[in-house]
Design an enzyme around this catalytic site. Structure first.
Site, short mmCIF file in Angstrom:
data_model
loop_
_atom_site.label_atom_id
_atom_site.label_comp_id
_atom_site.label_asym_id
_atom_site.label_seq_id
_atom_site.Cartn_x
_atom_site.Cartn_y
_atom_site.Cartn_z
N ASP A 92 0.82 -1.21 0.00
CA ASP A 92 0.00 0.00 0.00
C ASP A 92 0.86 1.26 0.00
OD1 ASP A 92 -2.11 -1.72 0.15
OD2 ASP A 92 -3.02 -0.78 1.91
N HIS A 102 3.51 -2.42 3.23
CA HIS A 102 3.55 -1.05 2.70
C HIS A 102 4.87 -0.83 1.96
CE1 HIS A 102 0.42 -0.76 5.74
NE2 HIS A 102 -0.01 0.32 5.11
ZN LIG Z 1 -2.78 3.30 2.85
#
Ligand SMILES: [Zn+2]
Length: 225
Positions: free
Chosen positions: A36, A181
């Site tokens: 992400d 992430h």
């Molecule tokens: Zn995010």
């Protein structure tokens, strides 16, 4: 008149099971790595280096204004065969914004992704996993799937690489969608992700798991250019 109570995320997930996805089929030994908040120009290239070295195709949920800021990284993701999904334009907490603003965020980011990939993404991951019912219904009407996760690495918490590895491997099961992430904001440090990633990939492969993109995991037609 009192407003009806909004449904919880868990209730929405049950009600919109075919649109709101947390994992793939447990019957195949396949898992999707998802990243992400991409792209940035520091951690994302390091993640891409590892994926390239290991020959793994992953899924990046990109933020529209970061696509605008780092077009060269987006080009690299596409060239190296990764799948892109929509993660809003400015990482808004979607339930808090108007319908109009929500649709604008989705469409603007879709257009940016199409500019680099040639396809309109069929998958979206709401920031923080948060979404409300009307937004789910609109996305469903557009033929999109909301793809959250069922394995959370918690890598944004500045953990050690060992903790990230443990968080992932302790929860792993066939069909898993793993949340990691690759984009750091100011003051964020994703060194733990970068260091844990080769070990996670090795462990999964040693266990006979195939690492695939989200569309492959969900047997959706793969977007083509
Ligand atoms: Zn995010």
């Amino acid at each position: 008149m009192r407003k009806p109570h909004p449904l919880s995320l868990a209730d929405l997930r049950k009600k919109y099971r075919s649109t709101f996805i947390l994992n793939g089929s447990p019957s195949k030994r396949e898992i999707a790595l998802t990243f992400d908040d991409a792209p940035d120009d520091h951690f994302t290239p390091l993640v891409l280096d590892t994926l390239k070295r290991e020959g793994v195709k992953a899924t990046f949920f990109v933020v529209g204004n970061r696509v605008e800021a780092h077009p060269e990284i987006v080009k690299r993701m596409v060239e190296e065969g990764h799948l892109l999904g929509n993660h809003s334009y400015n990482h808004a907490n979607l339930p808090k914004i108007s319908d109009d603003e929500f649709r604008k965020q989705v469409i603007k980011t879709d257009n940016l992704i199409r500019q680099y990939t040639g396809y309109t993404p069929s998958i979206i991951r709401p920031p923080y996993g948060n979404i409300r019912e009307g937004q789910i219904q609109w996305l469903a009407s557009q033929g999109k799937k909301i793809v959250n996760w069922n394995v959370d690495s918690l890598d944004w918490k500045k953990l050690t690489p060992e903790q990230v590895e443990t968080n992932v491997l302790a929860q792993i099961q066939p069909g898993a969608i793993i949340l990691l992430h690759s984009g750091g904001g100011k003051g964020e440090d994703l060194s733990c992700t970068v260091q844990a990633l080769p070990r996670i990939i090795k462990q999964l492969r040693d266990d006979g798991v195939k690492l695939v993109t989200v569309t492959e995991l969900l047997n959706m037609s793969t977007p083509t250019q």
